[in-house]
Scaffold this motif. Structure first.
Motif, PDB file in Angstrom:
ATOM      1  N   ALA A  18       1.078  -1.239  -0.242  1.00  0.00           N
ATOM      2  CA  ALA A  18       0.202  -0.325  -0.211  1.00  0.00           C
ATOM      3  C   ALA A  18       0.873   0.785   0.001  1.00  0.00           C
ATOM      4  CB  ALA A  18      -1.106   0.462   1.281  1.00  0.00           C
ATOM      5  N   PHE A  19       1.972   1.322   0.771  1.00  0.00           N
ATOM      6  CA  PHE A  19       2.860   2.662   0.815  1.00  0.00           C
ATOM      7  C   PHE A  19       3.799   2.425  -0.539  1.00  0.00           C
ATOM      8  CE2 PHE A  19       2.334   2.396   5.199  1.00  0.00           C
ATOM      9  CZ  PHE A  19       2.007   3.163   5.681  1.00  0.00           C
ATOM     10  N   GLN A  20       4.236   1.003  -0.993  1.00  0.00           N
ATOM     11  CA  GLN A  20       4.564   1.399  -2.396  1.00  0.00           C
ATOM     12  C   GLN A  20       3.709   2.059  -3.405  1.00  0.00           C
ATOM     13  OE1 GLN A  20       5.770  -3.153  -3.353  1.00  0.00           O
ATOM     14  NE2 GLN A  20       7.500  -2.239  -1.866  1.00  0.00           N
ATOM     15  N   LEU A  21       2.301   1.855  -3.401  1.00  0.00           N
ATOM     16  CA  LEU A  21       1.553   2.241  -4.470  1.00  0.00           C
ATOM     17  C   LEU A  21       1.821   3.645  -4.390  1.00  0.00           C
ATOM     18  CD1 LEU A  21      -1.014   2.422  -7.141  1.00  0.00           C
ATOM     19  CD2 LEU A  21      -2.397   1.900  -5.206  1.00  0.00           C
ATOM     20  N   LEU A  22       1.296   3.945  -2.672  1.00  0.00           N
ATOM     21  CA  LEU A  22       1.061   5.405  -2.587  1.00  0.00           C
ATOM     22  C   LEU A  22       2.474   6.325  -2.795  1.00  0.00           C
ATOM     23  CD1 LEU A  22      -0.224   7.801  -0.335  1.00  0.00           C
ATOM     24  CD2 LEU A  22       1.397   7.592   1.230  1.00  0.00           C
ATOM     25  N   GLU A  23       3.641   5.933  -2.719  1.00  0.00           N
ATOM     26  CA  GLU A  23       4.422   6.354  -3.549  1.00  0.00           C
ATOM     27  C   GLU A  23       4.076   7.230  -4.726  1.00  0.00           C
ATOM     28  OE1 GLU A  23       9.504   6.290  -3.060  1.00  0.00           O
ATOM     29  OE2 GLU A  23       8.281   4.635  -2.133  1.00  0.00           O
ATOM     30  N   GLN A  24       4.225   5.746  -5.795  1.00  0.00           N
ATOM     31  CA  GLN A  24       3.965   5.539  -7.381  1.00  0.00           C
ATOM     32  C   GLN A  24       3.440   6.808  -6.838  1.00  0.00           C
ATOM     33  OE1 GLN A  24       2.948   1.743  -8.362  1.00  0.00           O
ATOM     34  NE2 GLN A  24       4.665   0.879  -7.667  1.00  0.00           N
ATOM     35  N   LEU A  25       2.140   6.698  -6.464  1.00  0.00           N
ATOM     36  CA  LEU A  25       0.828   7.881  -6.405  1.00  0.00           C
ATOM     37  C   LEU A  25       1.753   9.853  -6.646  1.00  0.00           C
ATOM     38  CD1 LEU A  25      -1.846   6.094  -5.753  1.00  0.00           C
ATOM     39  CD2 LEU A  25      -1.523   6.738  -7.672  1.00  0.00           C
ATOM     40  N   VAL A  26       1.696   9.530  -5.814  1.00  0.00           N
ATOM     41  CA  VAL A  26       2.849  10.788  -5.002  1.00  0.00           C
ATOM     42  C   VAL A  26       3.844  11.831  -5.487  1.00  0.00           C
ATOM     43  CG1 VAL A  26       3.656  11.876  -2.944  1.00  0.00           C
ATOM     44  CG2 VAL A  26       2.044  10.780  -2.771  1.00  0.00           C
ATOM     45  N   LEU A  27       4.049  11.097  -6.406  1.00  0.00           N
ATOM     46  CA  LEU A  27       5.615  11.020  -7.211  1.00  0.00           C
ATOM     47  C   LEU A  27       5.376  11.357  -9.238  1.00  0.00           C
ATOM     48  CD1 LEU A  27       9.162   8.500  -6.151  1.00  0.00           C
ATOM     49  CD2 LEU A  27       8.173  10.820  -5.961  1.00  0.00           C
ATOM     50  N   GLN A  28       4.138  10.720  -8.955  1.00  0.00           N
ATOM     51  CA  GLN A  28       3.543  11.279 -10.425  1.00  0.00           C
ATOM     52  C   GLN A  28       2.457  12.396  -9.816  1.00  0.00           C
ATOM     53  OE1 GLN A  28       3.501   9.538 -13.588  1.00  0.00           O
ATOM     54  NE2 GLN A  28       2.905  11.820 -13.624  1.00  0.00           N
ATOM     55  N   PRO A  29       3.413  13.117 -11.092  1.00  0.00           N
ATOM     56  CA  PRO A  29       2.735  14.556 -11.161  1.00  0.00           C
ATOM     57  C   PRO A  29       0.923  14.336 -11.630  1.00  0.00           C
ATOM     58  CG  PRO A  29       4.893  15.188 -11.859  1.00  0.00           C
ATOM     59  CD  PRO A  29       4.797  13.084 -11.491  1.00  0.00           C
ATOM     60  N   SER A  30       0.473  15.331 -11.142  1.00  0.00           N
ATOM     61  CA  SER A  30      -1.226  14.439 -11.600  1.00  0.00           C
ATOM     62  C   SER A  30      -2.144  16.272 -11.758  1.00  0.00           C
ATOM     63  CB  SER A  30      -2.097  13.880 -10.793  1.00  0.00           C
ATOM     64  OG  SER A  30      -2.295  14.167  -9.947  1.00  0.00           O
TER      65      SER A  30
END
Length: 386
Positions: A16-28
Motif C-alpha cells: 500500500a505504501f509503495q502504491l502511495l509513493e508511486q501515486l505521489v511521485l506522478q504529477p497530476s
C-alpha cells in the motif's frame, strides 16, 4: 470477518505504501491530462485481480474519469458509491515534487489530498475481494480527474451514480483526531464588473462616474453580508480596474467567494449580492454580476449522522478514534448530497497542510483507515442493503 480484513490489510501494508509513493511521485495537476491519466493507470493496476470491472469515460482536455464496479453490481440495483479524485493543485513546475517517510509521517504532493484516500479505497476493496465479498456487495468506485478545479467534467457522472445509490463514502483526508465529515459548507463564486465614464482626474468633479468608486460602495455592502452566527462567509478576494491615478476609471471588477451551511442561507446570500450589484450608488455607473462557480452545501442531515454512527461503531471495535466534523471546504460530497442519500466524507488517512509544500499524512493512519473503510462497507451493506 473483521479479523480477516485486518489480516489482509496488515499483510499488504508495504504494498500500500509503495502504491502511495508511486501515486505521489506522478504529477497530476488538474489540467495535466497525461499525469492524471497515469495516476488512473496505477489505480487500475492496483485493482487488477480484485474483480472490480473498469469503465473509462474519455475526456479530451482533462484526465479520463474511471468507474470501477464490483461483480455484485446489477443494472437497477442500488449499491454503495465510493468517490476519490486523482488530480492535485500542484503545477508541473512545483518544487514540491518528492516523497518522504520520516518520523511516522509521510510527505509529498497530494499525499492526503487525496492520493492517500485513493490507496485506502483500493486496499479496502482488495480486502473485501480477499474475503469473497465483492461478489455479494454492489460497490462502485468513481475516480474523477478534476475535483480541484470544481469537477466541471465529472459532476454529471457523479450526480448520475449518486441518484442510484444507497449511500456514499468520500475519501478526502480525515481529521488529525479521527474526524469524519458529516457536513460541508456550500460555495458560490461571483465576478462583478462595474462600468463608468472615463475622464481626466484633474477635471473630475464630485459627481464623477468612477467605476472604482462604485465598486468600493459595492464591496462594503457585500462584506456586510458576513454573518458569524449563521456561519455565512462572504469575501471579496480580488479587485482590479483603472488605468492610472490621474484617470477616472471606466471599468472595475471584483471576485467574490461565499460559503454557507444551508441551502436557504445560500439562496438568500446570492439574492442579496444580486441586489447590491443591481443598484448603483454613483450616477452614471452600472454593473453586471456573473456566477463563476457553485457547490451546494452538504448539510448535516439525520441520514448522514446515522451513517456516521455506523462508521463510529466500527471504529470503536477497531480501537480507532471517531469524531464528527463540519468542514468549511467543499468536495464532491457536496454534489452527492443533492441526491438526498446518506453521505460522509473524510474517510481517507489523516494528516494536515494540504494544498501546501508542508502537506503530510500520519503514516499509521493509512492501514487504520483502510481497515475502517472495509469494515464499514460490510456493515453498511448489512444495514442499508437488506
Amino acid at each position: 470477518m473483521r479479523e480477516k480484513i485486518a489480516a489482509f490489510v496488515d499483510g499488504s501494508e508495504r504494498e500500500a505504501f509503495q502504491l502511495l509513493e508511486q501515486l505521489v511521485l506522478q504529477p497530476s495537476y488538474s489540467r495535466y491530462k497525461p499525469g492524471v491519466d497515469a495516476v488512473g493507470g496505477m489505480i487500475a493496476a492496483g485493482l487488477a485481480g480484485s474483480g472490480m470491472q473498469l469503465e473509462t469515460v474519455r475526456e479530451q482536455e482533462l484526465g479520463d474519469q474511471l468507474v470501477f464496479r464490483s461483480p455484485a453490481c446489477r443494472a437497477g440495483q442500488p449499491g454503495i458509491l465510493l468517490l476519490g479524485h486523482m488530480d492535485t493543485v500542484f503545477p508541473l513546475d512545483s518544487n514540491f515534487n518528492w516523497y518522504k517517510e520520516e518520523a511516522g509521517r509521510v510527505y509529498g504532493p497530494g499525499v492526503i489530498d487525496m492520493k492517500g484516500g485513493l490507496v485506502v479505497a483500493v486496499f479496502a476493496l482488495r480486502a473485501l475481494a480477499a474475503c469473497g465479498l465483492l461478489d455479494k456487495i454492489p460497490i462502485t468506485l468513481i475516480c474523477n480527474s478534476d475535483e480541484e478545479i470544481g469537477s466541471p467534467a465529472s459532476t454529471p457522472l457523479i450526480q448520475s451514480f449518486s441518484a442510484g445509490s444507497l449511500l456514499a463514502l468520500v475519501f478526502e483526508c480525515g481529521g488529525l483526531t479521527g474526524e469524519v465529515v458529516t457536513g460541508r459548507k456550500g460555495r458560490a463564486g461571483f465576478q462583478v464588473k462595474v462600468t463608468g465614464k472615463a475622464g481626466h482626474a484633474a477635471f473630475a468633479g464630485p459627481d464623477k462616474a468612477s467605476a472604482i468608486l462604485e465598486l468600493a460602495h459595492k464591496i462594503i455592502a457585500i462584506e456586510r453580508l458576513n454573518d458569524r452566527q449563521r456561519k455565512i462567509v462572504v469575501n471579496v478576494g480580488v479587485i482590479g480596474g483603472g488605468l492610472g491615478p490621474n484617470t477616472v476609471a471606466d471599468s472595475a471588477r471584483a471576485e467574490i467567494d461565499t460559503r454557507f451551511l444551508l441551502f436557504a442561507d445560500g439562496e438568500e446570500t446570492v439574492a442579496r449580492i444580486e441586489e447590491i450589484a443591481g443598484i448603483s450608488t454613483i450616477a452614471g455607473t452600472g454593473a453586471v454580476l456573473e456566477r463563476t462557480s457553485e457547490r451546494p452545501p452538504m448539510e448535516q442531515t439525520a441520514l448522514n449522522r446515522e451513517l456516521f454512527q455506523l462508521v463510529c461503531r466500527e471504529a470503536e471495535v477497531l480501537g480507532l478514534p471517531c469524531r464528527e466534523e463540519l468542514r468549511s471546504g467543499v468536495s464532491d460530497a457536496n454534489t452527492v448530497a443533492l441526491a438526498g442519500i446518506p453521505v460522509i466524507d473524510g474517510m481517507g488517512p489523516t494528516g494536515d497542510c494540504d494544498h501546501s509544500d508542508l502537506e503530510y499524512m500520519v503514516g499509521e493512519s493509512l492501514p487504520a483507515r483502510t481497515k475502517l473503510a472495509a469494515c464499514s462497507l460490510v456493515s453498511a451493506w448489512k444495514y442499508y442493503g437488506n
